[in-house]
Design an enzyme around this catalytic site. Structure first.
Site, PDB file in Angstrom:
ATOM      1  CG  ASP A 212      39.571  49.111  44.144  1.00 58.47           C
ATOM      2  OD1 ASP A 212      38.442  49.030  44.653  1.00 58.47           O
ATOM      3  OD2 ASP A 212      40.509  48.353  44.459  1.00 58.47           O
ATOM      4  CD  GLU A 277      36.988  51.797  47.682  1.00 60.95           C
ATOM      5  OE1 GLU A 277      36.443  51.007  48.444  1.00 60.95           O
ATOM      6  OE2 GLU A 277      38.081  51.558  47.156  1.00 60.95           O
TER       7      GLU A 277
HETATM    8  C1  GLC Z   1      37.690  48.172  47.057  1.00 60.75           C
HETATM    9  C2  GLC Z   1      36.589  47.401  46.384  1.00 60.75           C
HETATM   10  C3  GLC Z   1      36.455  46.072  47.047  1.00 60.75           C
HETATM   11  C4  GLC Z   1      37.754  45.321  46.918  1.00 60.75           C
HETATM   12  C5  GLC Z   1      38.921  46.148  47.438  1.00 60.75           C
HETATM   13  C6  GLC Z   1      40.235  45.578  46.998  1.00 60.75           C
HETATM   14  O1  GLC Z   1      37.410  48.480  48.371  1.00 60.75           O
HETATM   15  O2  GLC Z   1      35.404  48.136  46.403  1.00 60.75           O
HETATM   16  O3  GLC Z   1      35.399  45.319  46.523  1.00 60.75           O
HETATM   17  O4  GLC Z   1      37.688  44.127  47.636  1.00 60.75           O
HETATM   18  O5  GLC Z   1      38.887  47.454  46.948  1.00 60.75           O
HETATM   19  O6  GLC Z   1      40.438  45.798  45.633  1.00 60.75           O
END
Ligand code: GLC
Ligand code: MG
Length: 543
Positions: A212, A277
């Site tokens: 994340d 991500e």
């Molecule tokens: C990422 C996740 C999202 C979350 C954010 C903070 O973007 O996909 O759902 O709110 O991180 O952890």
């Protein structure tokens, strides 16, 4: 761990290169105990469905101990399961069954921030300014008279300032909600902790991690001002592109972290992987997260952001494949996830949106590399746009008016009454309500029905797994076509598979690509070829 450690499926260490991964938003997938919230036992019961769908792996969103302010992306204990989702025992039973069915399990790792309920943050709050307990987070004195102004001008991705002041006058940084304090990744203990968390889950047999906010952990020295506002508009981090690198995203030093993690992953058998991500200004900078000494994959969000046109798809596909050649790693395609409006709705909603979404699925599944599906896209679910405000739970909603709840509505499985089999028989509870129109979109309503979206996905996944031209990671060759038509082929040993997508609204005549294997809408034979209707894709084979 005991001797019952689930072992990975095969010794095929490269399984992730062309895998189809199904994202399970745990809270909304299947509820086994009738509390209206999806859980690990619910996933376990539905594993045969996922095996039959034809996916290779599941990515589970966070199920760890959490106050659930941000849907579990606010973790209070990285080594345990929140009681709402079950127990560690349930996790072990679920992963054992998944492996037995040939499904791999990827879990979500949230290293940028903890929950404010994490013992480390509680200790930091209880300690005095300057205490060692505060050094694991990013506490700072404010500016201006009495330090009443935040330490810098950074904004939270969920809206408002990225700093919150506590009673003794100090401020702490949170790139997301105030209940999600950012960790200090220059602190030895923070690094050691996450290395240990990785091992904890690897020991339990997980096949990979989705990282994340993988671009966010390192903040520029001195925490410099950005100098302009609306630096991250709502959740659309992609809008940052072109504004210059932000001092809290994509800092070079973040790569040191992944270079320490990779040997840990590699020390386990069976090809344990990690997918980032990550958001970066350019595809080149994004590609730096991938490689033999860092992570295995990074989502190609440009593909998700492409508009419904042949030209737009061709551009993002070319760029992504070009970068992947340079780094020697496959591209990672995704059309929907738990943060973005579902692609049926992005492509126009209603009938048109569904037609295009089905065609986009065939496009994505014909491309070389790994594809991530988001739960419910195989049913053609649209975004739920009309949730009452008081039911919305996304913390970003209160701060920005934008909410991600509409793509998180529980999956319809069967039956005539909402929530359509999400819970055990007779249970009427679901943490978000499913619209009445979802009765006809349920798994039971679509299974075995020719032409349904579920059967389209099943057919495409079956072909993808067995067709020699799609099985590998080999590149694509574009075919000459009209302005609204995208066509490319992949070839192995003179077996040629051609994917054609008509993004326009009038039919086009397709000739010379051979026999149709699957199409997102019915084709008609014409003059020895086939008429491909508007907003439709098909795969053809020539041997
Ligand atoms: C990422 C996740 C999202 C979350 C954010 C903070 O973007 O996909 O759902 O709110 O991180 O952890
Ligand atoms: Mg439940």
């Amino acid at each position: 761990m005991t001797a019952s450690t689930p072992s990975p499926l095969t010794s095929d260490a490269d399984w992730w290169r062309s895998a189809v991964v199904y994202q399970v938003y745990v809270r909304s997938f299947a509820d086994s105990d009738g509390d209206g919230i999806g859980d690990l036992q619910g996933i376990r019961e539905r594993l045969p469905y996922l095996r039959d769908l034809g996916v290779d792996a599941l990515w589970l969103t966070p199920f760890y101990t959490s106050p659930m302010v941000d849907g579990g992306y606010d973790v209070a204990d990285y080594r345990d399961v929140d009681p709402m989702f079950g127990t560690l025992g349930d996790f072990e039973a679920m992963i054992t069954d998944a492996h037995a069915l040939g499904l791999r399990i990827i879990v979500d790792l949230v290293p940028n921030h903890t929950s404010d309920q994490h013992p480390w943050f509680q200790a930091a709050l209880a300690a005095a300014p300057g205490a060692a307990e505060r050094a694991r987070y990013l506490f700072a004195d404010g500016r201006g008279e009495d330090g009443a102004q935040p330490p810098n001008d950074w904004e939270s991705i969920f809206g408002g300032p990225a700093w919150t002041r506590i009673d003794d006058g100090q401020w702490y940084l949170h790139l997301f909600d105030p209940t999600q304090p950012d960790l200090n990744w220059r602190h030895r203990e923070v690094r050691a902790e996450f290395e240990d968390v990785l091992r904890f889950w690897l020991d339990r047999g997980v096949d990979g991690f989705r990282i994340d906010v993988a671009h966010g952990m390192i903040k520029a020295d001195g925490l410099p001002d950005v100098g302009f506002s609306s630096m991250t508009t709502g959740r659309r981090q992609s809008e940052l592109l072109g504004k210059g690198r932000l001092p809290y995203f994509d800092q070079d030093e973040v790569h040191d972290i992944y270079r320490t993690w990779r040997p840990i992953l590699d020390s386990y058998p069976g090809g344990r992987m990690a997918v980032a991500e990550a958001w970066a200004e350019t595809p080149q900078r994004l590609a730096r997260y991938i490689g033999p000494d860092e992570l295995h994959q990074a989502f190609s969000f440009d593909f998700l952001d492409a508009t419904w046109s042949a030209d737009s798809f061709r551009k993002v596909i070319d760029t992504a494949l070009g970068e992947s050649t340079i780094v020697g790693a496959p591209t990672t395609w995704v059309l929907s996830n738990h943060d973005r409006q579902r692609h049926v709705t992005r492509y126009g909603d209603g009938e048109v949106g569904l037609r295009r979404a089905r065609a986009a699925a065939l496009l994505m599944l014909a491309l070389p590399g790994c594809a991530y599906l988001y739960q419910g896209e195989e049913l053609g679910l649209p975004e739920v746009l009309d949730l009452p405000d008081e039911l919305r739970q996304d913390p970003a909603f209160l701060r920005t008016g934008e909410s991600r709840d509409g793509c998180r509505v529980p999956i319809p499985w069967s039956g005539d009454l909402a929530p359509y089999g999400f819970g055990p028989a007779g249970s009427a509870l679901s943490w978000l309500p499913a619209p009445a129109t979802w009765q006809s979109l349920s798994v039971a309503a679509q299974a075995g029905v020719p032409g349904s979206t579920l059967e389209l996905y099943r057919a495409a996944l079956r072909i993808r797994h067995t067709h020699p031209a799609l099985a590998g990671v080999g590149g694509i060759t574009w075919r000459q076509t009209g302005p609204d038509v995208l066509a490319f082929h992949r070839e192995v040993d003179s077996v040629v598979l051609t994917c054609v997508v008509n993004t326009g609204d009038s039919p086009v005549l397709i000739d010379g690509y051979g026999t149709p294997l699957v199409a997102s809408a019915p084709l008609t034979e014409r003059d020895g070829g086939h008429l491909l209707p508007g907003d439709t894709a098909a795969w053809f084979e020539r041997r």
